[in-house]
Design a protein around this motif. Structure first.
Motif, PDB file in Angstrom:
ATOM      1  N   PHE A  99       0.831  -1.198   0.000  1.00  0.00           N
ATOM      2  CA  PHE A  99       0.000   0.000   0.000  1.00  0.00           C
ATOM      3  C   PHE A  99       0.874   1.261   0.000  1.00  0.00           C
ATOM      4  CE2 PHE A  99      -2.295   3.313   2.449  1.00  0.00           C
ATOM      5  CZ  PHE A  99      -3.432   3.449   1.663  1.00  0.00           C
ATOM      6  N   GLY A 100       1.939   1.242   0.810  1.00  0.00           N
ATOM      7  CA  GLY A 100       2.852   2.372   0.864  1.00  0.00           C
ATOM      8  C   GLY A 100       3.518   2.649  -0.466  1.00  0.00           C
ATOM      9  N   LYS A 101       3.868   1.590  -1.187  1.00  0.00           N
ATOM     10  CA  LYS A 101       4.481   1.767  -2.508  1.00  0.00           C
ATOM     11  C   LYS A 101       3.475   2.348  -3.494  1.00  0.00           C
ATOM     12  CE  LYS A 101       7.933  -1.911  -1.998  1.00  0.00           C
ATOM     13  NZ  LYS A 101       8.414  -3.224  -2.503  1.00  0.00           N
ATOM     14  N   GLN A 102       2.255   1.871  -3.429  1.00  0.00           N
ATOM     15  CA  GLN A 102       1.220   2.382  -4.334  1.00  0.00           C
ATOM     16  C   GLN A 102       0.959   3.868  -4.098  1.00  0.00           C
ATOM     17  OE1 GLN A 102      -2.342   0.041  -4.117  1.00  0.00           O
ATOM     18  NE2 GLN A 102      -1.429  -1.766  -5.093  1.00  0.00           N
ATOM     19  N   LYS A 103       0.969   4.281  -2.844  1.00  0.00           N
ATOM     20  CA  LYS A 103       0.667   5.670  -2.488  1.00  0.00           C
ATOM     21  C   LYS A 103       1.925   6.546  -2.438  1.00  0.00           C
ATOM     22  CE  LYS A 103      -3.723   4.966  -2.029  1.00  0.00           C
ATOM     23  NZ  LYS A 103      -4.688   5.587  -2.952  1.00  0.00           N
ATOM     24  N   GLU A 104       3.086   5.913  -2.722  1.00  0.00           N
ATOM     25  CA  GLU A 104       4.365   6.624  -2.698  1.00  0.00           C
ATOM     26  C   GLU A 104       4.638   7.263  -1.337  1.00  0.00           C
ATOM     27  OE1 GLU A 104       4.345   9.309  -5.993  1.00  0.00           O
ATOM     28  OE2 GLU A 104       4.582   7.710  -7.471  1.00  0.00           O
ATOM     29  N   ASP A 116       7.017   7.179   1.586  1.00  0.00           N
ATOM     30  CA  ASP A 116       8.393   6.708   1.741  1.00  0.00           C
ATOM     31  C   ASP A 116       8.699   6.141   3.116  1.00  0.00           C
ATOM     32  OD1 ASP A 116       9.004   7.476  -0.871  1.00  0.00           O
ATOM     33  OD2 ASP A 116       9.526   9.524  -0.257  1.00  0.00           O
ATOM     34  N   HIS A 117       8.006   6.625   4.139  1.00  0.00           N
ATOM     35  CA  HIS A 117       8.358   6.242   5.511  1.00  0.00           C
ATOM     36  C   HIS A 117       7.299   5.325   6.110  1.00  0.00           C
ATOM     37  CE1 HIS A 117      10.301  10.280   4.826  1.00  0.00           C
ATOM     38  NE2 HIS A 117      11.345   9.523   5.137  1.00  0.00           N
ATOM     39  N   ILE A 118       6.979   4.261   5.389  1.00  0.00           N
ATOM     40  CA  ILE A 118       5.940   3.349   5.859  1.00  0.00           C
ATOM     41  C   ILE A 118       6.352   2.650   7.150  1.00  0.00           C
ATOM     42  CG2 ILE A 118       6.639   1.197   4.718  1.00  0.00           C
ATOM     43  CD1 ILE A 118       3.112   2.729   4.662  1.00  0.00           C
ATOM     44  N   PHE A 119       7.678   2.580   7.411  1.00  0.00           N
ATOM     45  CA  PHE A 119       8.163   1.941   8.639  1.00  0.00           C
ATOM     46  C   PHE A 119       7.670   2.672   9.890  1.00  0.00           C
ATOM     47  CE2 PHE A 119      11.243   5.281   7.987  1.00  0.00           C
ATOM     48  CZ  PHE A 119      11.557   5.695   9.268  1.00  0.00           C
ATOM     49  N   LEU A 120       7.295   3.954   9.720  1.00  0.00           N
ATOM     50  CA  LEU A 120       6.808   4.735  10.851  1.00  0.00           C
ATOM     51  C   LEU A 120       5.563   4.108  11.475  1.00  0.00           C
ATOM     52  CD1 LEU A 120       7.224   8.402   9.548  1.00  0.00           C
ATOM     53  CD2 LEU A 120       8.502   7.304  11.405  1.00  0.00           C
ATOM     54  N   PHE A 165      -9.673   2.740   8.999  1.00  0.00           N
ATOM     55  CA  PHE A 165     -10.475   3.595   8.117  1.00  0.00           C
ATOM     56  C   PHE A 165      -9.653   4.801   7.654  1.00  0.00           C
ATOM     57  CE2 PHE A 165     -13.834   6.696   7.104  1.00  0.00           C
ATOM     58  CZ  PHE A 165     -14.628   5.907   6.270  1.00  0.00           C
ATOM     59  N   ILE A 166      -8.932   5.431   8.587  1.00  0.00           N
ATOM     60  CA  ILE A 166      -8.065   6.557   8.225  1.00  0.00           C
ATOM     61  C   ILE A 166      -6.924   6.092   7.332  1.00  0.00           C
ATOM     62  CG2 ILE A 166      -6.405   8.234   9.159  1.00  0.00           C
ATOM     63  CD1 ILE A 166      -8.252   8.495  11.596  1.00  0.00           C
ATOM     64  N   ILE A 171       1.849  12.302   7.759  1.00  0.00           N
ATOM     65  CA  ILE A 171       1.032  12.776   8.881  1.00  0.00           C
ATOM     66  C   ILE A 171      -0.170  11.861   9.091  1.00  0.00           C
ATOM     67  CG2 ILE A 171      -0.379  14.657   9.776  1.00  0.00           C
ATOM     68  CD1 ILE A 171       2.603  15.225   9.782  1.00  0.00           C
ATOM     69  N   GLN A 172      -0.873  11.553   8.018  1.00  0.00           N
ATOM     70  CA  GLN A 172      -2.022  10.650   8.120  1.00  0.00           C
ATOM     71  C   GLN A 172      -1.580   9.259   8.565  1.00  0.00           C
ATOM     72  OE1 GLN A 172      -3.264  11.250   4.055  1.00  0.00           O
ATOM     73  NE2 GLN A 172      -4.994  12.532   4.656  1.00  0.00           N
ATOM     74  N   LEU A 173      -0.404   8.815   8.089  1.00  0.00           N
ATOM     75  CA  LEU A 173       0.128   7.509   8.477  1.00  0.00           C
ATOM     76  C   LEU A 173       0.399   7.464   9.980  1.00  0.00           C
ATOM     77  CD1 LEU A 173       1.221   4.757   7.291  1.00  0.00           C
ATOM     78  CD2 LEU A 173       3.488   5.813   7.421  1.00  0.00           C
ATOM     79  N   ILE A 174       0.960   8.538  10.508  1.00  0.00           N
ATOM     80  CA  ILE A 174       1.269   8.603  11.942  1.00  0.00           C
ATOM     81  C   ILE A 174      -0.008   8.572  12.778  1.00  0.00           C
ATOM     82  CG2 ILE A 174       2.165  10.137  13.746  1.00  0.00           C
ATOM     83  CD1 ILE A 174       4.331  10.995  11.717  1.00  0.00           C
ATOM     84  N   ILE A 175      -1.028   9.297  12.341  1.00  0.00           N
ATOM     85  CA  ILE A 175      -2.310   9.298  13.063  1.00  0.00           C
ATOM     86  C   ILE A 175      -2.903   7.889  13.092  1.00  0.00           C
ATOM     87  CG2 ILE A 175      -4.701  10.129  13.018  1.00  0.00           C
ATOM     88  CD1 ILE A 175      -3.613  12.744  11.826  1.00  0.00           C
ATOM     89  N   ALA A 176      -2.879   7.218  11.925  1.00  0.00           N
ATOM     90  CA  ALA A 176      -3.396   5.843  11.848  1.00  0.00           C
ATOM     91  C   ALA A 176      -2.598   4.907  12.751  1.00  0.00           C
ATOM     92  CB  ALA A 176      -3.360   5.365  10.401  1.00  0.00           C
TER      93      ALA A 176
END
Length: 384
Positions: A231-236, A238-242, A283-284, A292-297
């Motif tokens: 999913f992270g690759k599709q949405k580009e 970069d910091h999916i590890f967060l 959902f988020i 930012i959205q990734l961190i909230i999720a």
């Protein structure tokens, strides 16, 4: 126990030992498929790397639960960690793919014994009045270990070699064996027990409800570990590890508070609220396009899923008598494995037809189902 504290010497040694076991085992998970591919394995054989270890773990746990009713738990935990070390060392010496897959089955079995025995010992070490808090603390060793291990495994494999990775894993298992020597585990009282029946032991009927909730809750976790990187690759992003880092941090920081909440209020309110946070997280996440959205999720998932799972384990062992804690823990971990397996299989099929965004939205509903079922159980208990 006379000491009503949680952090006694035995608890700390068992915590560290379990942490090392999880890192040593989980660090191999992302590497073994790549290792088999380097041996020209087929896609089916690569898939069996995960499936066979899961099968081995699920099949062995009923026997472990039965054994733990009236036998020494510490000795079984030591033997399991030693078996994990020996099995790990054998991987580089097997040059036939099907032998590696057979070894993977035994590796899963040793893993099933170790996780069940360690989790049963720690329940014996925690004062009954602080069981939720204690299991919450202990589960940090599994949560953090499972999250950091894949990154460590990839780093060692890329920087050195497969052999160095194997020996690193084996050394961690050896250290776990050494630390277990310093854990106090009381000798179980010999009890009259029913003859062993596999079907009865694979499913402890007294804990069917938290076991069902565990399966449903794990669907969300399965979606994360299966599809988040893609999913992270599709949405580009970069910091999916967060997501993994923050998820582990939040769930760890909340354990003292959530464990005490459970012990004072029971499982219902904390599981309902945490499940709703898990729903919001996925959902988020489905709409996430930046860090930012990734961190909230990630924060919401750590507070939600990271709280629900130790609560469910505590609820599971509280529903049975002391001598059946091993069987209850076996049922809990088997439910976790079944949930991950179902998630990977069903969602893998759905991914052929719908987007990953819809996958996350779909599986977020599993947390709603958990909240509704727990609320219904609370109402039934109140009426009773």
């Amino acid at each position: 126990m006379k000491n009503q504290g949680i952090f006694n010497i035995s608890f700390l040694f068992l915590f560290i030992s379990n942490f090392l076991v999880f890192i040593g085992f989980e660090m191999l998970l992302p590497i073994l498929p790549a290792y088999l591919l380097s041996m020209n394995a087929s896609s089916i054989q690569v898939g069996l790397v995960t499936s066979l270890f899961t099968i081995g773990a699920v099949l062995i746990r009923p026997f472990v639960g039965y054994y733990l009713i009236d036998n020494q738990r510490k000795s079984l935990a030591i033997c399991a960690s030693a078996a994990l070390m020996i099995i790990t060392i054998l991987y580089p010496y097997l040059n036939i793919i099907w032998l590696i897959l057979l070894l993977r089955l035994f590796h899963g079995a040793a893993w099933g014994v170790s996780t069940t025995a360690n989790s049963t010992i720690v329940v014996d070490l925690i004062p009954k009045t602080r069981l939720g808090e204690g299991i919450g603390y202990f589960s940090i060793s599994t949560t953090v270990g499972a999250i950091v291990a894949p990154s460590i495994g990839i780093l060692i494999y890329d920087s050195f070699s497969f052999d160095i990775l194997i020996w690193s894993s084996a050394v961690l298992s050896l250290l776990a064996v050494i630390l277990l020597q310093f854990v106090y585990s009381h000798n179980n009282v010999k009890r009259k027990k029913k003859p062993f029946r596999f079907l009865d032991m694979i499913y402890e009927k007294d804990v069917w409800f938290p076991a069902l909730l565990t399966v449903i809750t794990t669907l969300g976790f399965g979606a994360i570990i299966t599809f988040l990187v893609l999913f992270g690759k599709q949405k580009e992003i970069d910091h999916i590890f967060l997501f993994f880092l923050i998820n582990a941090t939040v769930s760890t920081l909340l354990r003292p508070f959530t464990g005490k909440w459970y012990d004072k209020k029971g499982p219902w309110s904390i599981i309902i609220i945490s499940a709703m946070l898990g729903f919001l997280s996925l959902f988020i996440l489905s709409y996430t396009t930046n860090d930012i959205q990734l961190i909230i999720a990630a924060i919401l998932f750590g507070a939600g899923y990271g709280t629900v799972m130790p609560c469910l384990q505590t609820w599971t062992v509280q529903k049975v008598r002391e001598e059946k804690r091993g069987a209850a823990n076996a049922t809990f971990f088997s439910s976790f494995d079944v949930g991950v397996g179902i998630s990977a299989f069903v969602l893998g099929i759905l991914a052929e037809w719908i987007s990953l965004e819809m996958i996350f939205r779909f599986v977020s509903l599993s947390f709603i189902v958990v909240a509704v079922l727990v609320y219904k159980d609370y109402i039934n208990k109140s009426k009773a």
